[in-house]
Design an enzyme around this catalytic site. Structure first.
Site, mmCIF file in Angstrom:
data_model
loop_
_atom_site.group_PDB
_atom_site.id
_atom_site.type_symbol
_atom_site.label_atom_id
_atom_site.label_comp_id
_atom_site.label_asym_id
_atom_site.label_seq_id
_atom_site.Cartn_x
_atom_site.Cartn_y
_atom_site.Cartn_z
ATOM 1 N N CYS A 26 -8.825 3.313 6.669
ATOM 2 C CA CYS A 26 -7.726 3.323 5.698
ATOM 3 C C CYS A 26 -8.212 2.830 4.340
ATOM 4 O O CYS A 26 -8.820 1.764 4.240
ATOM 5 C CB CYS A 26 -6.591 2.442 6.207
ATOM 6 S SG CYS A 26 -5.300 2.132 5.000
ATOM 7 N N GLU A 75 1.054 -0.324 16.179
ATOM 8 C CA GLU A 75 0.248 0.823 15.745
ATOM 9 C C GLU A 75 -0.750 1.238 16.812
ATOM 10 O O GLU A 75 -0.940 2.434 17.072
ATOM 11 C CB GLU A 75 -0.484 0.509 14.438
ATOM 12 C CG GLU A 75 -1.291 1.698 13.927
ATOM 13 C CD GLU A 75 -2.184 1.368 12.750
ATOM 14 O OE1 GLU A 75 -3.292 1.935 12.675
ATOM 15 O OE2 GLU A 75 -1.784 0.545 11.898
ATOM 16 N N HIS A 135 -0.402 -4.382 19.651
ATOM 17 C CA HIS A 135 0.141 -4.083 18.320
ATOM 18 C C HIS A 135 0.847 -2.732 18.335
ATOM 19 O O HIS A 135 0.401 -1.783 18.992
ATOM 20 C CB HIS A 135 -0.993 -4.071 17.292
ATOM 21 C CG HIS A 135 -0.547 -4.035 15.866
ATOM 22 N ND1 HIS A 135 -0.115 -2.882 15.254
ATOM 23 C CD2 HIS A 135 -0.457 -5.010 14.934
ATOM 24 C CE1 HIS A 135 0.210 -3.150 13.997
ATOM 25 N NE2 HIS A 135 0.014 -4.436 13.769
ATOM 26 N N ASN A 160 -3.203 -7.005 9.018
ATOM 27 C CA ASN A 160 -4.090 -6.862 7.857
ATOM 28 C C ASN A 160 -4.165 -8.162 7.058
ATOM 29 O O ASN A 160 -5.209 -8.504 6.515
ATOM 30 C CB ASN A 160 -3.649 -5.682 6.983
ATOM 31 C CG ASN A 160 -2.442 -5.987 6.129
ATOM 32 O OD1 ASN A 160 -2.548 -6.518 5.026
ATOM 33 N ND2 ASN A 160 -1.263 -5.642 6.626
ATOM 34 N N CYS A 208 0.853 -1.191 0.000
ATOM 35 C CA CYS A 208 0.000 0.000 0.000
ATOM 36 C C CYS A 208 0.892 1.246 0.000
ATOM 37 O O CYS A 208 2.128 1.153 0.032
ATOM 38 C CB CYS A 208 -0.899 -0.006 1.239
ATOM 39 S SG CYS A 208 0.014 0.065 2.809
#
Length: 438
Positions: free
Chosen positions: A312, A205, A203, A343, A80
């Site tokens: 996103c 993030e 995580h 993801n 991405c």
């Protein structure tokens, strides 16, 4: 025709306010990603799909017809914007700073090949994925370079590095869509909303997003719908308040006050979570607020912030593409990506609902025509499955990959699968057909 585009108009892109930013970013910047991560086949496929579907409305897969085996490739998959940006900055930094000590806070992205390549180039990791220190910060100097990974990092770590005189801004690869979540959280915090983050608490993030959100407003992490339902019961008073701090231990900001901090809320997410799950959690909590406070759509903003614009685009595209791909009759699915990639695991989750699915991180996991070694993300263990390919022809296989997976790995998987069938067309033949197709 050995390659065709399967049309299905029902799979539409989410048309929220985020799309213009995605299009602007892709229009403004291209990235210098090492050729080793590219694939002639995948590049040809993506180029052809982009030409035929510039508005990204068709989420049906691309058929790669090898004859005895047919590969249905998801409309959107692989690197991405945020990943390509991070890789570009990292390898450019290495090239431009020979002889300097270069560090990464943790994995650049969740792909073993990319991280191994960075280590082979001399980059050292300061922490593991859980935040455990591998190299002490006090061993760093102002002359060292520290790359911030695509997931971002906490405000505490940013301050530690700045205090050492390390210029982190120049080497910050944080994904702009992660930063968009941070910025949106700051905006709604100014209106006295508490921030609810849908994400995996450990995580990288989520830890970073929690840090940024908690600096502006009371914040709490919910990992799934079950926890959202539990949170709803604390909002309505169905559960005793003293139990809250045990149930959400390590998931709430310091000084969180249950009685007052859940009266106005907004939901944002770890960008790699299932977009549909985030939306479902937001919709559920919105209904709880409406029912508990006697509100309707005209005045719900008194208690609930609209944060749909934080989803996103790449996560949404890849997940919607899997939904489109799953409308095709197939024998099995193969999902390629790092085993610690959030993801990617969600793409596997979607596929598993429909047909046998094999989660692998490279073509070497395909041991033979009769056996495949694959990852069960539910148990976090690899296992070997025999007779995974049906004894018929043609065999129909769905293929996709996570946002941190190089296209070269996907081509490697396709080539290996096709190689089990001697009568298959070659990769080179398919590339020629694609490049010459009107």
């Amino acid at each position: 025709m050995s390659i065709s585009l399967l049309k299905n108009e029902q799979f539409q892109l989410y048309k929220g306010p985020l799309l213009p930013l995605a299009l602007i970013l892709h229009t403004m910047k291209s990235f210098d990603v090492p050729l080793v991560y590219r694939s002639p086949l995948i590049s040809a496929v993506k180029k052809k799909r982009k030409e035929k579907d510039r508005m990204k409305k068709d989420f049906s897969p691309t058929l790669l017809d090898f004859g005895p085996v047919r590969i249905f490739l998801a409309r959107h998959f692989g690197f991405c914007y945020g990943v390509e940006n991070a890789i570009d900055i990292a390898f450019r930094t290495i090239e431009e700073n020979p002889g300097k000590r270069i560090y990464l806070l943790s994995e650049m992205i969740h792909n073993p090949q990319v991280n191994a390549d960075l280590e082979a180039s001399g980059v050292q990791f300061l922490q593991d994925n859980s935040g455990k220190q591998l190299i002490p910060f006090d061993s760093l100097t102002a002359e060292d370079i520290v790359l911030i990974p695509a997931f971002g990092t906490t405000l505490k770590i940013e301050k530690q590095l700045r205090d050492l005189g390390i210029p982190i801004e120049k080497y910050n690869t944080t994904c702009p869509f992660v930063e968009k979540v941070w910025n949106r959280s700051e905006v709604i915090a100014r209106s006295n909303y508490t921030i609810i983050i849908h994400g995996k608490p450990t995580h990288e993030e989520t830890r970073a997003t929690f840090s940024h959100a908690a600096s502006n407003a009371p914040s709490i992490v919910v990992k799934d719908m079950d926890q959202a339902i539990e949170l709803g019961k604390y909002i309505t008073g169905e559960l005793p308040s003293e139990q809250f701090y045990t149930d959400f231990k390590h998931q709430v900001s310091a000084g969180f006050n249950l009685e007052k901090d859940l009266q106005r809320i907004g939901v944002v997410n770890q960008t790699t979570m299932l977009a549909s799950d985030t939306q479902a959690i937001a919709d559920y909590l919105k209904e709880i607020m409406m029912s508990h406070y006697g509100l309707d759509e005209n005045n719900i903003k008194e208690r609930f912030a609209d944060t749909r614009d934080t989803l996103c685009y790449a996560t949404n595209d890849n997940q919607t593409s899997v939904t489109g791909m799953l409308q095709t009759e197939a024998d099995l699915a193969v999902v390629v990506g790092g085993y610690n990639s959030s993801n990617t695991s969600h793409l596997v989750e979607l596929c598993e609902e429909k047909l046998p699915t094999y989660y692998i991180n490279n073509e070497e996991k395909i041991l033979s025509r009769d056996a495949i070694k694959h990852f069960n993300f539910h148990t976090t263990m690899e296992l070997v499955t025999e007779n995974y390919l049906p004894g018929k022809e043609p065999v129909n296989i769905l293929v996709t990959s996570g946002a941190s997976c190089p296209d070269a790995l996907v081509e490697g998987v396709i080539k290996k699968l096709a190689g089990f069938y001697p009568a298959s067309r070659s990769i080179e033949d398919l590339v020629d057909i694609l490049n010459n197709q009107e």
